[in-house]
Design a protein around this motif. Structure first.
Motif, short mmCIF file in Angstrom:
data_model
loop_
_atom_site.label_atom_id
_atom_site.label_comp_id
_atom_site.label_asym_id
_atom_site.label_seq_id
_atom_site.Cartn_x
_atom_site.Cartn_y
_atom_site.Cartn_z
N MET A 33 13.04 13.75 -8.43
CA MET A 33 12.51 13.52 -7.09
C MET A 33 11.37 12.52 -7.12
N ALA A 34 10.49 12.65 -8.09
CA ALA A 34 9.35 11.74 -8.20
C ALA A 34 9.82 10.30 -8.43
N LEU A 35 10.82 10.13 -9.29
CA LEU A 35 11.33 8.80 -9.56
C LEU A 35 12.04 8.23 -8.34
N ASP A 36 12.73 9.08 -7.60
CA ASP A 36 13.36 8.62 -6.35
C ASP A 36 12.30 8.11 -5.38
N GLY A 70 0.81 -1.21 0.00
CA GLY A 70 0.00 0.00 0.00
C GLY A 70 0.84 1.26 0.00
N THR A 71 1.90 1.27 0.79
CA THR A 71 2.79 2.43 0.83
C THR A 71 3.48 2.62 -0.52
N ALA A 72 3.92 1.52 -1.13
CA ALA A 72 4.52 1.62 -2.45
C ALA A 72 3.53 2.17 -3.47
N ALA A 73 2.27 1.76 -3.34
CA ALA A 73 1.24 2.24 -4.26
C ALA A 73 1.02 3.74 -4.11
N ASP A 74 1.01 4.22 -2.87
CA ASP A 74 0.83 5.66 -2.66
C ASP A 74 2.01 6.45 -3.21
N SER A 75 3.23 5.95 -3.00
CA SER A 75 4.42 6.61 -3.55
C SER A 75 4.38 6.60 -5.07
N LEU A 76 3.95 5.48 -5.63
CA LEU A 76 3.89 5.35 -7.08
C LEU A 76 2.81 6.27 -7.66
N GLU A 77 1.72 6.42 -6.95
CA GLU A 77 0.65 7.30 -7.41
C GLU A 77 1.15 8.74 -7.51
N PHE A 78 1.91 9.16 -6.51
CA PHE A 78 2.50 10.51 -6.55
C PHE A 78 3.43 10.64 -7.75
N ALA A 79 4.33 9.67 -7.90
CA ALA A 79 5.29 9.74 -9.00
C ALA A 79 4.61 9.69 -10.35
N TYR A 80 3.58 8.87 -10.47
CA TYR A 80 2.83 8.75 -11.72
C TYR A 80 2.28 10.11 -12.14
N GLY A 81 1.69 10.80 -11.15
CA GLY A 81 1.13 12.12 -11.43
C GLY A 81 2.19 13.13 -11.83
N GLN A 82 3.34 13.07 -11.19
CA GLN A 82 4.44 13.99 -11.52
C GLN A 82 4.96 13.74 -12.93
N VAL A 83 5.09 12.48 -13.31
CA VAL A 83 5.58 12.16 -14.65
C VAL A 83 4.57 12.63 -15.70
N VAL A 134 18.86 9.93 -6.26
CA VAL A 134 19.90 10.60 -7.04
C VAL A 134 19.86 12.12 -6.87
N VAL A 135 18.85 12.65 -6.18
CA VAL A 135 18.72 14.10 -6.11
C VAL A 135 19.77 14.75 -5.21
N HIS A 136 20.53 13.95 -4.46
CA HIS A 136 21.61 14.55 -3.68
C HIS A 136 22.90 14.60 -4.51
N GLU A 137 22.75 15.03 -5.78
CA GLU A 137 23.89 15.16 -6.69
C GLU A 137 24.88 16.19 -6.16
N LEU A 138 26.14 16.05 -6.59
CA LEU A 138 27.19 16.99 -6.19
C LEU A 138 27.23 18.14 -7.19
N ALA A 139 26.87 19.32 -6.71
CA ALA A 139 26.86 20.48 -7.60
C ALA A 139 28.28 20.93 -7.92
N SER A 140 28.42 21.66 -9.04
CA SER A 140 29.72 22.18 -9.44
C SER A 140 29.55 23.55 -10.06
N SER A 141 30.41 24.46 -9.70
CA SER A 141 30.37 25.82 -10.27
C SER A 141 31.41 26.02 -11.36
N SER A 142 31.95 24.91 -11.85
CA SER A 142 33.09 25.03 -12.76
C SER A 142 32.70 25.02 -14.23
N HIS A 143 31.41 24.99 -14.54
CA HIS A 143 31.01 24.87 -15.93
C HIS A 143 30.27 26.13 -16.42
N SER A 144 30.51 26.46 -17.68
CA SER A 144 29.81 27.58 -18.34
C SER A 144 29.85 28.84 -17.50
N ASN A 145 31.07 29.22 -17.12
CA ASN A 145 31.28 30.43 -16.32
C ASN A 145 30.48 30.43 -15.02
#
Length: 483
Positions: free
Chosen positions: A311-314, A265-278, A378-389
């Protein structure tokens, strides 16, 4: 097969699955063509007025603001695609490429990209001709599928000169990530619905207590997913010996059985949220700048940042971590005579001393561990300020999130099927009767592909059952219906 009319604003996951997997033809709505023409006029007027517009009359990235010579815009567009054509590694599955094409077509049809109808018409023709295009899955730039999209763009538009802003409109797309995500959402939803039926058969193999799916139990926790899957499990078990006096062996089963409706049931509720976001993302624009026909202007935005999709996929994947863990524990309990009260490994001893279904259970535990690891966010990606100025100082990682979600969906098919094979063996060893109205049908379907393993027999391989389930998909969907 009925065609899917692409309007730019109402594409659904179900339609995307039909296009990608069933080869449903597509058509571009008349109003979408008119909208694209009106949007293109907005772009052309801005160019004629000499306005400074990112990626349209100026360069991009580290050279943002550098004006483009009007007579070299076509060359700039071609070279911009070639500059980003760095994707490599594995090729995307053909269905994922078709889903990608459908997402991009829908985005064009919205008019927000400002591309000519010609580009959309070529894309629609390629889908309807089922043209095979090689697209590499490695090469997301963090915020969009810049590199993979160039594989598609160069294949479709390499013989024409793109006009102002069209190359950037293509590059800003996250069509591969979004298409892959949509297919994975459909697979996870189907998998979870079937899994509740499989787990109901496991309950009969274990002689578990069905009190956890009683109406009183479900009323006590008013969660939509719990009610959906608890009600379904009770329906599948209608008429089962578990509801008779002396049916269940214990008052309190291990949590992998007792918490089953809560996990699903919990997986279904999480999936319902993600489904709507997609599905919301399917109706959204990932472009920068966007074309506003209403304001007759090009507006700078950050629509290429797909953190909402990642975030939704996570959330969807994390919801399945307890599901696969519960499956692994149910299988482990069924093959263990201490817990099940059945023969060791669910096969009568023939004097050789083989472990029976214990070997399959160990494999099951291994792929379950793989699936659990793939659910990490994956949303806790490591940001970088070294690209495109320093402009590109964060990354959305939607491509990685989509690939991991598809991987989890694929693993879940095998994890669930192995539980089904073990549960079918357990109910026969236990001589459990009668089975539920629906679990009985499921057990019979298993036996069409995988025989009962008697003393001295080899444990059946999982592949014939997986193939049989694919072939009997319509029948299985009928079992899942509550009607």
């Amino acid at each position: 097969m009925s065609q899917v009319d692409v309007t730019g604003f109402d594409l659904t996951i179900e339609q995307l699955v039909r296009i990608a997997r069933e080869r449903a033809p597509v058509s571009i709505a008349v109003e979408a063509i008119q909208r694209m023409e009106a949007a293109r006029a907005v772009v052309d007027n801005a160019v004629a007025r000499g306005e400074k517009v990112y990626g349209v009359t100026t360069s991009v990235g580290a050279k943002t603001g550098v004006p483009l010579a009007p007579n070299r815009i076509g060359e700039f567009n071609r070279r911009l695609l070639l500059t980003h054509n760095v994707a490599h590694g594995p090729l995307a599955p053909r269905e994922a490429v078709r889903a990608m094409m459908a997402v991009l077509l829908n985005s064009m049809a919205s008019g927000r990209l400002g591309v000519r109808p010609l580009l959309a018409e070529r894309l629609a023709a390629a889908l309807n001709e089922d043209r095979a295009i090689e697209v590499h899955i490695w090469g997301s730039m963090g915020q969009s599928d810049m590199a993979p999209i160039t594989d598609l763009a160069l294949a479709l538009y390499g013989d024409i000169e793109l006009q102002a802003g069209e190359a950037l409109a293509l590059l800003n797309s996250s069509a591969l990530a979004l298409g892959t995500a949509a297919l994975a959402m459909a697979d996870l939803r189907d998998s979870l619905d079937l899994w509740s039926l499989i787990a109901a058969l496991s309950m009969e193999g274990f002689a578990a207590n069905p009190s956890t799916v009683s109406e009183a139990a479900l009323r006590s926790r008013p969660f939509a997913g719990l009610n959906r899957h608890g009600t379904r499990i009770r329906h599948y078990l209608t008429g089962s010996y578990l509801f008779a006096k002396g049916g269940p062996r214990h008052l309190q089963d291990p949590l992998s059985f007792r918490s089953l409706p809560l996990l699903h049931g919990t997986a279904a509720d999480s999936l319902e949220f993600a489904y709507g976001q997609v599905e919301a993302e399917l109706r959204a624009s990932q472009n920068n700048p966007i074309v506003s026909i209403e304001e007759q202007a090009l507006i700078s935005v950050a629509n290429f940042d797909t953190v909402s999709l990642s975030m939704a996929l996570d959330v969807a994947r994390l919801g399945f971590a307890p599901v696969v863990t519960g499956s692994a524990e149910r299988v482990a309990k069924l093959v263990d005579s201490f817990w099940s009260g059945l023969t060791v490994g669910l096969i009568e001893e023939d004097g050789v001393g083989l472990p029976g279904f214990n070997g399959l259970a160990q494999f099951h535990k291994a792929i379950t561990s793989e699936a659990r690891l793939a659910t990490a966010p994956v949303v806790h990606e490591l940001a970088s300020s070294s690209h495109s100025n320093g402009n590109l100082d964060r990354a959305g990682m939607a491509g990685l999130a989509a690939r991991r979600t598809a991987e989890v969906a694929g693993l879940c098919r095998s994890i669930a099927a192995i539980e089904l094979l073990v549960a079918a063996q357990a109910v026969e060893v236990r001589k459990a009767a009668p089975l539920g109205a629906v679990t009985r049908r499921l057990h019979a379907l298993v036996r069409e592909a995988s025989p009962f393993a008697a003393a001295g027999d080899r444990v059946p391989h999982i592949d014939p059952l997986l193939q049989h389930m694919r072939q009997r998909d319509a029948e299985i969907r009928g079992m899942l219906s509550l009607g």
